[in-house]
Structures are given as C-alpha cells and as structure tokens.
Design a protein around this motif. Structure first.
Motif, mmCIF file in Angstrom:
data_model
loop_
_atom_site.group_PDB
_atom_site.id
_atom_site.type_symbol
_atom_site.label_atom_id
_atom_site.label_comp_id
_atom_site.label_asym_id
_atom_site.label_seq_id
_atom_site.Cartn_x
_atom_site.Cartn_y
_atom_site.Cartn_z
ATOM 1 N N PRO A 190 0.819 -1.230 0.000
ATOM 2 C CA PRO A 190 0.000 0.000 0.000
ATOM 3 C C PRO A 190 0.846 1.271 0.000
ATOM 4 O O PRO A 190 0.474 2.253 -0.659
ATOM 5 N N THR A 191 1.979 1.289 0.716
ATOM 6 C CA THR A 191 2.809 2.495 0.696
ATOM 7 C C THR A 191 3.450 2.691 -0.670
ATOM 8 O O THR A 191 3.655 3.827 -1.112
ATOM 9 N N ALA A 192 3.771 1.601 -1.359
ATOM 10 C CA ALA A 192 4.335 1.701 -2.711
ATOM 11 C C ALA A 192 3.319 2.315 -3.671
ATOM 12 O O ALA A 192 3.652 3.193 -4.480
ATOM 13 N N CYS A 193 2.083 1.855 -3.593
ATOM 14 C CA CYS A 193 1.036 2.416 -4.451
ATOM 15 C C CYS A 193 0.813 3.888 -4.127
ATOM 16 O O CYS A 193 0.640 4.715 -5.036
ATOM 17 N N GLN A 194 0.837 4.220 -2.838
ATOM 18 C CA GLN A 194 0.644 5.606 -2.416
ATOM 19 C C GLN A 194 1.741 6.505 -2.972
ATOM 20 O O GLN A 194 1.478 7.600 -3.488
ATOM 21 N N ALA A 195 2.989 6.055 -2.885
ATOM 22 C CA ALA A 195 4.111 6.853 -3.375
ATOM 23 C C ALA A 195 4.034 7.034 -4.884
ATOM 24 O O ALA A 195 4.213 8.149 -5.400
ATOM 25 N N ALA A 196 3.792 5.942 -5.624
ATOM 26 C CA ALA A 196 3.738 6.030 -7.082
ATOM 27 C C ALA A 196 2.629 6.974 -7.537
ATOM 28 O O ALA A 196 2.834 7.810 -8.432
ATOM 29 N N ASP A 197 1.462 6.856 -6.926
ATOM 30 C CA ASP A 197 0.344 7.716 -7.317
ATOM 31 C C ASP A 197 0.614 9.180 -6.950
ATOM 32 O O ASP A 197 0.202 10.096 -7.672
ATOM 33 N N SER A 198 1.309 9.398 -5.833
ATOM 34 C CA SER A 198 1.638 10.764 -5.420
ATOM 35 C C SER A 198 2.642 11.395 -6.375
ATOM 36 O O SER A 198 2.508 12.572 -6.759
ATOM 37 N N ILE A 199 3.660 10.638 -6.763
ATOM 38 C CA ILE A 199 4.658 11.146 -7.712
ATOM 39 C C ILE A 199 3.989 11.489 -9.039
ATOM 40 O O ILE A 199 4.211 12.568 -9.614
ATOM 41 N N ALA A 200 3.163 10.571 -9.535
ATOM 42 C CA ALA A 200 2.482 10.806 -10.811
ATOM 43 C C ALA A 200 1.584 12.045 -10.735
ATOM 44 O O ALA A 200 1.535 12.857 -11.659
ATOM 45 N N ALA A 201 0.884 12.194 -9.618
ATOM 46 C CA ALA A 201 -0.016 13.340 -9.473
ATOM 47 C C ALA A 201 0.758 14.651 -9.452
ATOM 48 O O ALA A 201 0.355 15.633 -10.086
ATOM 49 N N ARG A 202 1.865 14.672 -8.741
ATOM 50 C CA ARG A 202 2.631 15.915 -8.657
ATOM 51 C C ARG A 202 3.277 16.285 -9.988
ATOM 52 O O ARG A 202 3.404 17.456 -10.324
ATOM 53 N N LEU A 203 3.681 15.284 -10.748
ATOM 54 C CA LEU A 203 4.323 15.570 -12.031
ATOM 55 C C LEU A 203 3.333 15.961 -13.118
ATOM 56 O O LEU A 203 3.680 16.671 -14.060
ATOM 57 N N THR A 204 2.111 15.477 -12.997
ATOM 58 C CA THR A 204 1.126 15.734 -14.054
ATOM 59 C C THR A 204 0.073 16.761 -13.661
ATOM 60 O O THR A 204 -0.821 17.069 -14.454
ATOM 61 N N GLY A 205 0.164 17.261 -12.415
ATOM 62 C CA GLY A 205 -0.848 18.215 -11.963
ATOM 63 C C GLY A 205 -2.144 17.551 -11.569
ATOM 64 O O GLY A 205 -3.191 18.209 -11.524
ATOM 65 N N GLY A 206 -2.103 16.253 -11.292
ATOM 66 C CA GLY A 206 -3.302 15.529 -10.908
ATOM 67 C C GLY A 206 -3.624 15.668 -9.436
ATOM 68 O O GLY A 206 -2.961 16.391 -8.690
ATOM 69 N N LYS A 207 -4.631 14.937 -9.000
ATOM 70 C CA LYS A 207 -5.096 14.983 -7.618
ATOM 71 C C LYS A 207 -4.301 14.008 -6.777
ATOM 72 O O LYS A 207 -4.161 12.833 -7.124
ATOM 73 N N LEU A 208 -3.795 14.477 -5.649
ATOM 74 C CA LEU A 208 -3.023 13.614 -4.758
ATOM 75 C C LEU A 208 -3.939 12.587 -4.101
ATOM 76 O O LEU A 208 -5.081 12.897 -3.745
ATOM 77 N N PRO A 209 -3.462 11.358 -3.906
ATOM 78 C CA PRO A 209 -4.276 10.359 -3.208
ATOM 79 C C PRO A 209 -4.443 10.754 -1.753
ATOM 80 O O PRO A 209 -3.544 11.331 -1.145
ATOM 81 N N ASN A 210 -5.599 10.453 -1.198
ATOM 82 C CA ASN A 210 -5.837 10.808 0.203
ATOM 83 C C ASN A 210 -6.213 9.606 1.053
ATOM 84 O O ASN A 210 -6.780 9.737 2.138
ATOM 85 N N THR A 211 -5.904 8.391 0.558
ATOM 86 C CA THR A 211 -6.185 7.191 1.324
ATOM 87 C C THR A 211 -5.053 6.939 2.312
ATOM 88 O O THR A 211 -3.912 7.352 2.101
ATOM 89 N N SER A 212 -5.370 6.257 3.387
ATOM 90 C CA SER A 212 -4.373 5.921 4.400
ATOM 91 C C SER A 212 -4.242 4.408 4.474
ATOM 92 O O SER A 212 -5.257 3.693 4.551
ATOM 93 N N PRO A 213 -3.013 3.865 4.427
ATOM 94 C CA PRO A 213 -2.852 2.414 4.542
ATOM 95 C C PRO A 213 -3.484 1.894 5.834
ATOM 96 O O PRO A 213 -3.387 2.530 6.884
ATOM 97 N N ARG A 214 -4.137 0.747 5.747
ATOM 98 C CA ARG A 214 -4.754 0.139 6.915
ATOM 99 C C ARG A 214 -4.583 -1.378 6.827
ATOM 100 O O ARG A 214 -4.178 -1.919 5.801
ATOM 101 N N TYR A 215 -4.874 -2.046 7.903
ATOM 102 C CA TYR A 215 -4.734 -3.499 7.946
ATOM 103 C C TYR A 215 -6.094 -4.179 7.936
ATOM 104 O O TYR A 215 -7.100 -3.610 8.377
ATOM 105 N N PHE A 216 -6.085 -5.414 7.452
ATOM 106 C CA PHE A 216 -7.293 -6.234 7.429
ATOM 107 C C PHE A 216 -7.075 -7.567 8.148
ATOM 108 O O PHE A 216 -7.960 -8.060 8.824
ATOM 109 N N ASN A 217 -5.908 -8.156 7.953
ATOM 110 C CA ASN A 217 -5.629 -9.440 8.585
ATOM 111 C C ASN A 217 -4.126 -9.682 8.665
ATOM 112 O O ASN A 217 -3.342 -8.964 8.038
#
Length: 398
Positions: free
Chosen positions: A295-322
């Motif tokens: 989840p942190t990898a996905c968060q970082a990749a999406d954040s980098i892409a958003a900042r470089l392209t002027g997109g919307k930053l992700p606002n989800t927080s990693p959480r656990y399920f099991n």
C-alpha cells in the motif's frame, strides 16, 4: 529533458512503484531506473520455504519489465547524497554515480541481531535469499535427531519453525519466544498456533530472553538451550544508507515521510515499505511487513504521478485487514485485525487458512511480475518536469 526517477531496491515495494509509474507516466517525459543487487525478484515471504529445500519459480526482472520503459541497473547502493540528488551504485563494472530528479528509497530491511553476542558468527537467517540458501545448505547436512532452535516468536519465527518441523520431522525443532506464544493474537489464534506447533513436535520456550548464541547452543536468561543450528528471526533492521545522509530519519533509521510517502526533509525523495517511518490509523507507525509495504508503494507512485502531471493527490491511508501465517504447507492462520492492527476475535484456521495465505502470496507476486497488466491506465504527460524539487534545486534557483 526527461524527468529522472530512480527506484532503489526491487523487492515488493520497489518493483510495484516502478511498474505503477511506468503505467501512469509518458515514456517521452520520464526515465525510470530500477536499481537492484539481484537480477530476479525475491518472494521474501516464502524464504522459509526456500530454506527447507523448496524451489520457487524464477522471476527475472528483465522479463518482468520488458517493454515497460523501466531500465534495470544491477548493483549495490553504496552511497546517497540527498542534497546533490545523486546515488552511487557499485556493480560488476565498478562504482557509478547516478543523478535523479525524484528518488524512491525502497531498500527494505535485513535481519537484526540486536547486539546479541555470537549471533553474526553462529546464527542463520531467512531475511534475504543469501541467508535462506545458507540455511538450506546447513539443514540439508543435519542428521536425524539434531537440534534446530528458532529465536523469535513473531510471524517469521512461527512460519520458520513450522516449515522446518514439517519438512524435517526427523529433527528436534524448538522455538524461543521473548513473550508468550502468539501473545498478540486472539485467544482462538493463540490456541491454534499452539496446537499446530505441538502436533509438529516443536518445543516452545516462552518468556525466554536470548542473551548469546554459540556454535552448539543459545544462552538465555534461564537454562542454555542446545542447538546445532540457530535460526534468528527476532527482528528486522533497515538498510543503513539513509542514516548516513542528511535525510530526516527516525531512531530506527527509517526515513520520516508524510501521508504521500514523501520525505519531510527532502521533497524529491520518497520512501516506501520497511524503509519508511509512515503513520497508519490511530497515528501508529506501520509495522515492517508486506501488508504495509505494497500500500505504501502504491501511495508513493500515485503521489509522484499526481505531482508531475498536476493531478489529484491520493488521500487514502494504509490500513490493515488481517495477518496471514503459514504453518507448514497444509495449515495456517488468518487473524483478522482492526485497521490499526489489533486482533479481532475472528480467525480462519487449518487448510482453509493455508489456501487463503497461498492466494495472498501468489497475488502479491503476480502483481509485481505483471506490472503492466490490469485495467489500462492512460499514460499522462508530465506538466511539471521540475517537480517535486529538492533542497539543492531550490537553492540553485535562489
């Protein structure tokens, strides 16, 4: 000019970041370099299987990233200058300095001897492939009746002890835990772990602090425990490179990041997985695990892409399920947890849990090995080639 993105480390987190960025950003605008010491992807969550002689399917990075535009650079990271924006990579041809505009630090962690005397000289680990292969060779040479002690009662220790005992029922396998066996699990979870280990013939030493490791035994705060082989799983330590830089790190050496996995001291550096001091639900640090890393990898990749392209930053927080625990090839435990990783009463056990865990492992490896698969993502053009800028770039503009 292309925006230069360097990803350090190609475990679960680094490989996911590289593949996800390749799907989202135009190759005309970015150059993605993935640096790793080994040419193949290592399924770290299966290294206890490797140690007992099982062979895993090879996953070469050059095949995984063929046609993606990701450049693989084989070598060991030997230096990082976060102010200048450079990394030093040492490979077969010697040392080379690489410059970056954005860095993703995914060097992960290795085993932590915790300063216990004799551990480095006499113990074995399953924190990386070299260690697992070394243990595999040693276990293969053991005769029936010889003693193996696994030190550490966490998830890795439970899996290693069960796997060794199942694969080699002729050995005398023991587990030494600092606390109670599975004391973080629910009552049902603890009961199942205890039952399975007892059925496999594993002797459990609870509330046992290990103070030393010798060639034929471990020293504890009680009686010594004989061991021809000691397997150390008592903790993980992050790669030491970050601590030697000007990056802000925690007391554990992890890079302190914000909610987008961006370094709080160097905006052109992102850290993911075990290398990051990231906060989860309830303001608690995420634990070192694959469950946190992807989840942190996905968060970082999406954040980098958003900042470089002027997109919307992700606002989800990693959480656990099991929490998924394999207890040999045909048994397991799925402990359901709250978002902040506290055990709930509900569990899955036995063969159903083993199948569940196997599906989790396979899906994680599939996601890494097929970085361009899934729902097509339109590659976006970089509109802010200089973002995210770092301290050195800011000083240069000033």
């Amino acid at each position: 000019m292309q925006h230069r993105i360097i990803v350090l480390g190609a475990g679960y987190t680094g490989a996911v970041v590289a593949g996800r960025l390749a799907r989202r950003l135009s190759r005309e605008d970015v150059a993605i370099t993935l640096v790793n010491a080994e040419p193949d992807f290592v399924e770290r969550v299966r290294l206890h299987q490797v140690a007992t002689g099982q062979d895993l399917r090879p996953r070469p990075f050059r095949e995984m990233f063929a046609g993606t535009g990701v450049e693989l650079r084989l070598g060991t990271v030997t230096g990082l200058d976060a102010d200048r924006g450079t990394v030093t990579v040492t490979g077969a041809g010697g040392a080379e300095e690489l410059a970056y505009d954005t860095l993703v630090y995914a060097l992960g962690s290795g085993w932590n001897a915790e300063g216990v005397p004799g551990t480095a000289e006499h113990a074995y680990d399953v924190a990386g492939r070299p260690g697992a292969l070394r243990l595999r060779e040693r276990l293969a040479r053991l005769d029936a009746g010889q003693r193996v002690v696994v030190v550490g009662g966490g998830l890795t220790g439970l899996e290693a002890a069960a796997e060794i005992a199942e694969a080699r029922p002729d050995l005398d396998v023991a587990l030494a835990a600092r606390g109670g066996l599975g004391d973080w699990l629910s009552p049902k979870g603890r009961a199942h772990v205890r039952k399975v280990l007892a059925g496999l013939g594993v002797t459990v030493h609870e509330h046992t602090a290990v103070t030393g490791v010798e060639a034929d035994r471990i020293i504890t705060d009680g009686e010594p425990i004989p061991a021809e082989v000691t397997v150390w799983t008592a903790g993980f330590a992050v790669h030491p490179i970050a601590r030697a830089t000007t990056l802000e790190v925690s007391g554990t050496g992890q890079i302190v990041v914000d909610g987008t996995m961006r370094s709080v001291s160097h905006p052109n550096v992102y850290a993911v997985g075990d290398a990051a001091m990231a906060m989860g639900p309830g303001g608690k640090p995420l634990r070192m695990s694959c469950a946190s890393g992807i989840p942190t990898a996905c968060q970082a990749a999406d954040s980098i892409a958003a900042r470089l392209t002027g997109g919307k930053l992700p606002n989800t927080s990693p959480r656990y399920f099991n929490q998924c625990v394999s207890l040999g090839r045909g048994n397991g435990l799925i402990q359901f947890v709250t978002a902040d990783d506290r055990a709930l009463p509900r569990v899955l056990t036995g063969r159903v849990a083993a199948v569940y865990k196997e599906l989790i492992c396979k899906s994680a490896a599939w996601g890494v090995a097929n970085p361009m698969m899934g729902k097509p993502a339109r590659r976006r053009r970089v509109t802010r080639p200089n973002a995210p800028a770092g301290p050195a770039a800011a000083r240069a503009r000033a």
